[in-house]
Design a protein around this motif. Structure first.
Motif, PDB file in Angstrom:
ATOM      1  N   CYS A 119     106.877  42.328  49.352  1.00  0.00           N
ATOM      2  CA  CYS A 119     105.890  41.517  49.391  1.00  0.00           C
ATOM      3  C   CYS A 119     105.882  40.398  48.391  1.00  0.00           C
ATOM      4  O   CYS A 119     106.460  40.707  47.346  1.00  0.00           O
ATOM      5  CB  CYS A 119     104.537  42.285  49.538  1.00  0.00           C
ATOM      6  SG  CYS A 119     104.153  43.343  50.920  1.00  0.00           S
ATOM      7  N   ILE A 121     103.220  37.744  46.484  1.00  0.00           N
ATOM      8  CA  ILE A 121     101.940  37.522  46.207  1.00  0.00           C
ATOM      9  C   ILE A 121     101.651  36.300  45.161  1.00  0.00           C
ATOM     10  O   ILE A 121     102.410  36.598  44.062  1.00  0.00           O
ATOM     11  CB  ILE A 121     100.941  38.660  45.647  1.00  0.00           C
ATOM     12  CG1 ILE A 121     101.128  39.866  46.818  1.00  0.00           C
ATOM     13  CG2 ILE A 121      99.532  38.315  45.523  1.00  0.00           C
ATOM     14  CD1 ILE A 121     100.546  40.980  46.409  1.00  0.00           C
ATOM     15  N   SER A 125      95.686  34.820  43.594  1.00  0.00           N
ATOM     16  CA  SER A 125      95.226  35.608  44.972  1.00  0.00           C
ATOM     17  C   SER A 125      94.423  36.893  44.249  1.00  0.00           C
ATOM     18  O   SER A 125      94.779  37.229  43.266  1.00  0.00           O
ATOM     19  CB  SER A 125      96.343  36.047  45.865  1.00  0.00           C
ATOM     20  OG  SER A 125      96.930  34.773  46.402  1.00  0.00           O
ATOM     21  N   ILE A 139     101.752  36.114  50.730  1.00  0.00           N
ATOM     22  CA  ILE A 139     100.611  35.646  50.440  1.00  0.00           C
ATOM     23  C   ILE A 139     100.638  34.680  49.300  1.00  0.00           C
ATOM     24  O   ILE A 139     101.154  34.864  48.306  1.00  0.00           O
ATOM     25  CB  ILE A 139      99.528  36.825  49.892  1.00  0.00           C
ATOM     26  CG1 ILE A 139      99.299  38.019  50.928  1.00  0.00           C
ATOM     27  CG2 ILE A 139      98.029  36.463  49.277  1.00  0.00           C
ATOM     28  CD1 ILE A 139      98.492  39.057  50.296  1.00  0.00           C
ATOM     29  N   VAL A 143      94.810  33.244  47.748  1.00  0.00           N
ATOM     30  CA  VAL A 143      94.128  33.993  48.844  1.00  0.00           C
ATOM     31  C   VAL A 143      93.303  35.091  48.268  1.00  0.00           C
ATOM     32  O   VAL A 143      93.620  35.586  47.491  1.00  0.00           O
ATOM     33  CB  VAL A 143      95.355  34.481  49.660  1.00  0.00           C
ATOM     34  CG1 VAL A 143      95.032  35.475  50.850  1.00  0.00           C
ATOM     35  CG2 VAL A 143      96.181  33.441  50.281  1.00  0.00           C
ATOM     36  N   ILE A 157     100.327  34.411  55.017  1.00  0.00           N
ATOM     37  CA  ILE A 157      99.132  34.040  54.733  1.00  0.00           C
ATOM     38  C   ILE A 157      99.021  32.598  53.727  1.00  0.00           C
ATOM     39  O   ILE A 157      99.414  33.039  52.556  1.00  0.00           O
ATOM     40  CB  ILE A 157      98.035  35.017  54.317  1.00  0.00           C
ATOM     41  CG1 ILE A 157      97.982  36.192  55.094  1.00  0.00           C
ATOM     42  CG2 ILE A 157      96.696  34.558  53.906  1.00  0.00           C
ATOM     43  CD1 ILE A 157      97.305  37.443  54.568  1.00  0.00           C
TER      44      ILE A 157
END
Length: 330
Positions: A119, A121, A125, A139, A143, A157
Motif C-alpha cells: 500500500c 499512503i 492523509s 492513497i 485523503v 484514491i
C-alpha cells in the motif's frame, strides 16, 4: 521519450496497415493538430473531410470509413477506431506521481487500522480506527478515510477525497480528486411546532463494487438505513450527485452534472446523460438511456431511450418538437 514504430502500433491494435512510414511515433493528437510523428483517428464519417489536410503521420480509421478517404497518410484500419485509440493511449500513459516513501510519516494511521502489503499512503492523509486496506491500495496526499471503512485491492484514491465512516469500497476502483463518499443524505421535515426543519439522521452506509470509477467532485450519500449501492463496473463522471438509498446495477454510466434523487434504482447498463435529473423513488430498468438535460419523473422500461423535460419516449418527443417547429412556421 516513449516512441513506437508504425508496425508496432499496428500489431498492438491488430490493425490492417495500409501504407508505410519510417517515423517513430511519440503520441496522439486530433486530425487538425497532429504532426508527422503523431497518430490520429477517424471514428465518424463527419471527420473524413479533415483527412486530406491533416499533417498526422498515421490515422486509425474504422473499416467502414476507409473508402471515404484518399491520400498519402498511412491508415491503420480497425473495426472500431475509438476502442483502438483507447489501446494506443494506454501505451503513452505518463507515469503516476511518485511516492518518496510508500507510507508517509506525515500521514496519520490509527493503531487499529489494517494496512495490506504494497500500500501507499501520501502526506497528510488520515486513516481512522478499524479501517482495512487490502493489498496494493494507493492513497494520494490529503485523503480522509474515517472509521470502520474497508477498501479493496489496488483501489486508487486521489487527493482531497473523503470516505466517511462504515463505507465499503471494492477492488480496482478509482476515485478522482475531492470525491465525497458517505456524507449524510439530504432529509428534513417541518417541525410539529412550526419552529423550523427537523434533520433526518442517516444511519446507513455506502457499498461500492469492484472496478468503479468516480470523477472529481462527485458525491455518493450514505443511506437513511441499509445502504446506497454502486454496482460493479459503474463509471461516474465529474460533478455527479447520487443521493441516499440509490441502487445502481452493473456498468451504469452517469455523465457530468447529472443527479439521482433519493431511492432511485438503476438496472444494469443504464446510461444517464449530462445534466439529466432523476426523481426520487424512480426505477430505470436495464439498458435504458436518459438523454442529456432530461428530467425523469417516472419509471423507464428496459432498453428504452427517453428525452426531454419531463422525459418521454425519444422518438415521440422528437416528432413533437418537429411538429412545434412546423407550427411556428405557419
Amino acid at each position: 521519450m516513449i516512441s513506437y514504430s508504425l508496425e508496432d502500433l499496428s500489431k498492438h491494435i491488430s490493425a490492417t496497415l495500409i501504407g508505410e512510414s519510417v517515423e517513430n511515433f511519440t503520441g496522439l493528437n486530433h486530425l487538425e493538430s497532429a504532426s508527422a510523428n503523431q497518430v490520429s483517428f477517424i471514428g465518424s464519417s463527419k471527420y473524413t473531410k479533415l483527412y486530406a489536410d491533416s499533417k498526422a503521420g498515421a490515422v486509425v480509421i474504422n473499416e467502414n470509413l476507409k473508402h471515404l478517404v484518399s491520400g498519402e497518410i498511412p491508415l491503420l484500419v480497425v473495426p472500431n477506431a475509438d476502442l483502438a485509440m483507447a489501446k494506443l493511449l494506454s501505451l503513452y500513459e505518463p507515469e503516476s506521481p511518485v511516492f518518496e516513501t510508500a507510507i508517509s510519516p506525515q500521514a496519520y494511521i490509527h493503531p487499529t487500522a489494517s494496512i495490506g502489503e504494497n500500500c501507499k499512503i501520501g502526506v497528510g492523509s488520515y486513516i481512522g480506527a478499524n479501517v482495512s486496506l487490502a493489498d496494493g491500495v494507493i492513497i494520494y496526499p490529503n485523503v480522509t478515510i474515517l472509521d470502520d471503512c474497508s477498501i479493496g485491492t489496488k483501489t486508487m484514491i486521489w487527493p482531497g477525497t473523503v470516505i466517511r465512516e462504515r463505507s465499503q469500497i471494492g477492488a480496482y476502483c478509482i476515485f478522482h480528486n475531492n470525491v465525497s463518499i458517505g456524507a449524510d443524505g439530504f432529509g428534513y421535515r417541518p417541525a410539529e411546532d412550526g419552529s423550523g426543519l427537523v434533520k433526518i439522521v442517516h444511519i446507513g452506509n455506502v457499498i461500492i463494487g469492484n472496478g468503479v470509477e468516480i470523477g472529481a467532485n462527485s458525491c455518493v450519500d450514505r443511506a437513511k438505513f441499509d445502504a446506497t449501492i454502486i454496482g460493479d463496473g459503474c463509471k461516474i463522471d465529474n460533478l455527479v450527485q447520487i443521493a441516499h438509498n440509490c441502487i445502481l446495477g452493473r456498468c451504469c454510466i452517469m455523465a457530468g452534472h447529472s443527479g439521482l434523487a433519493g431511492s432511485v434504482t438503476l438496472g444494469d447498463g443504464v446510461i444517464i446523460g449530462g445534466s439529466a435529473s432523476i426523481k426520487d423513488h424512480t426505477t430505470i430498468h436495464s439498458g435504458a438511456i436518459v438523454a442529456a438535460g432530461s428530467g425523469v419523473m417516472g419509471d423507464v422500461a428496459a432498453g428504452k431511450t427517453v428525452l426531454g423535460y419531463p422525459a418521454t419516449d425519444s422518438r415521440a418527443k422528437l416528432k413533437e418538437w418537429a411538429a412545434v417547429r412546423k407550427l411556428g412556421k405557419g
